[in-house]
Design an enzyme around this catalytic site. Structure first.
Site, mmCIF file in Angstrom:
data_model
loop_
_atom_site.group_PDB
_atom_site.id
_atom_site.type_symbol
_atom_site.label_atom_id
_atom_site.label_comp_id
_atom_site.label_asym_id
_atom_site.label_seq_id
_atom_site.Cartn_x
_atom_site.Cartn_y
_atom_site.Cartn_z
ATOM 1 N N ARG A 165 -55.906 -36.630 38.441
ATOM 2 C CA ARG A 165 -56.945 -36.151 37.529
ATOM 3 C C ARG A 165 -56.330 -36.158 36.136
ATOM 4 N NH1 ARG A 165 -57.859 -31.947 34.361
ATOM 5 N NH2 ARG A 165 -59.987 -31.163 34.058
ATOM 6 N N ASP A 183 -56.382 -35.312 32.317
ATOM 7 C CA ASP A 183 -56.971 -34.271 31.481
ATOM 8 C C ASP A 183 -57.258 -34.798 30.076
ATOM 9 O OD1 ASP A 183 -57.834 -31.562 31.218
ATOM 10 O OD2 ASP A 183 -56.027 -31.136 30.049
ATOM 11 N N PHE A 184 -58.341 -34.336 29.478
ATOM 12 C CA PHE A 184 -58.674 -34.580 28.064
ATOM 13 C C PHE A 184 -58.452 -36.039 27.659
ATOM 14 C CE2 PHE A 184 -57.851 -34.090 23.380
ATOM 15 C CZ PHE A 184 -59.141 -33.719 23.048
ATOM 16 N N GLY A 190 -58.552 -37.740 24.156
ATOM 17 C CA GLY A 190 -57.444 -37.586 23.214
ATOM 18 C C GLY A 190 -56.484 -38.761 23.153
ATOM 19 N N GLU A 211 -61.208 -36.666 32.648
ATOM 20 C CA GLU A 211 -62.065 -35.622 32.091
ATOM 21 C C GLU A 211 -62.450 -36.014 30.659
ATOM 22 O OE1 GLU A 211 -61.877 -30.828 31.279
ATOM 23 O OE2 GLU A 211 -60.421 -32.173 30.383
ATOM 24 N N GLN A 243 -72.963 -43.311 27.166
ATOM 25 C CA GLN A 243 -72.347 -44.606 26.887
ATOM 26 C C GLN A 243 -70.874 -44.468 26.534
ATOM 27 O OE1 GLN A 243 -73.985 -47.606 27.393
ATOM 28 N NE2 GLN A 243 -71.860 -48.311 27.258
ATOM 29 N N LYS A 248 -84.411 -43.951 36.511
ATOM 30 C CA LYS A 248 -83.092 -43.711 37.097
ATOM 31 C C LYS A 248 -82.703 -42.246 36.996
ATOM 32 C CE LYS A 248 -81.447 -48.288 35.606
ATOM 33 N NZ LYS A 248 -81.428 -48.885 36.955
ATOM 34 N N ASP A 279 -62.821 -25.185 33.349
ATOM 35 C CA ASP A 279 -63.121 -25.013 31.925
ATOM 36 C C ASP A 279 -64.511 -24.440 31.685
ATOM 37 O OD1 ASP A 279 -60.711 -25.987 30.801
ATOM 38 O OD2 ASP A 279 -61.350 -28.050 31.149
#
Length: 222
Positions: free
Chosen positions: A26, A28-29, A32, A53, A61, A106, A126
């Site tokens: 996973r 994270d962020f 960034g 994430e 998009q 959709k 979070d």
């Protein structure tokens, strides 16, 4: 220096796989840093699964573009958490505005465009109430939470269940049986990330109804 850091990260991740037993990542962020970094670490570590994430509940998009940038080959691209779908579910269930669950013909969010790369969820560490730092709307418990899981666990995408929602010591795991029933239904009908979805109705303040085609039969939910 950056190459030294990169080599160290790759060695550490591979040790997590070989010595600890990790099978996926996973990230994270991921807003960034550039998505090619995920391609680099996925290529070097060969995870069975990875998810990023990309916290943006308005711009579908942008999330699609990030997924596309994580690898040139579709089979090796990372998945992403479907924050826009979560927002639509909140509007539909908490505010009883069910037309949020249909975009043209959709599903909303990432699942409407690239369902096998969409990790669907209601809550995470979070967004839950006790740790919510960005004032993102969090799902109330009880019936509304179960409505959310009824959607996630019968629809395409890759659904995940928040640990607290199924194993909550404060309510004696009250929802464990109901969520497990929904998981069993998903397995029974062979619903998967790319199952065909037909939305029968999505009306403001009234009802949402859909048919989902699994490998072992068609499922109706409302």
């Amino acid at each position: 220096k950056s190459s030294v850091v990169s080599l160290g990260i790759k060695a550490w991740m591979n040790s997590l796989k070989s010595k600890v037993g990790f099978v996926g990542w996973r990230y994270d962020f991921v807003k960034g840093y550039a998505p090619w970094a995920n391609e680099l670490y996925n290529r070097e570590t060969q995870p069975a699964f990875s998810v990023g994430e990309y916290f943006d509940d308005n711009n579908v998009q942008a999330i699609i573009n990030w997924i596309d940038g994580t690898h040139p080959l579709p089979a090796f691209r990372s998945t992403a958490f479907d924050f826009p779908l979560r927002k639509s579910l909140y509007q539909a269930i908490v505010w009883r505005d069910y037309h949020w669950l249909k975009y043209i013909d959709k599903a909303p969010g990432v699942i409407g465009l690239w369902s096998d790369k969409a990790v669907t969820f209601l809550e995470n560490h979070d967004t839950e109430e006790v740790r919510n730092k960005d004032n993102a709307p969090y799902f109330p418990g009880g019936d509304q939470m179960l409505q959310g899981y009824a959607y996630l666990l019968t629809h395409p995408g890759i659904p995940c269940v928040f640990w607290r929602d199924i194993y909550d010591s404060f309510n004696n795991n009250y929802f464990e049986a109901s969520i497990n029933d929904l998981i069993s239904i998903r397995k029974e009908y062979g619903i998967h990330s790319e199952s065909k979805l037909f939305i029968a109705t999505a009306e403001y303040g009234n009802v949402y109804g859909a048919y989902i085609q699994g490998d072992r039969g068609e499922l109706a939910m409302k």
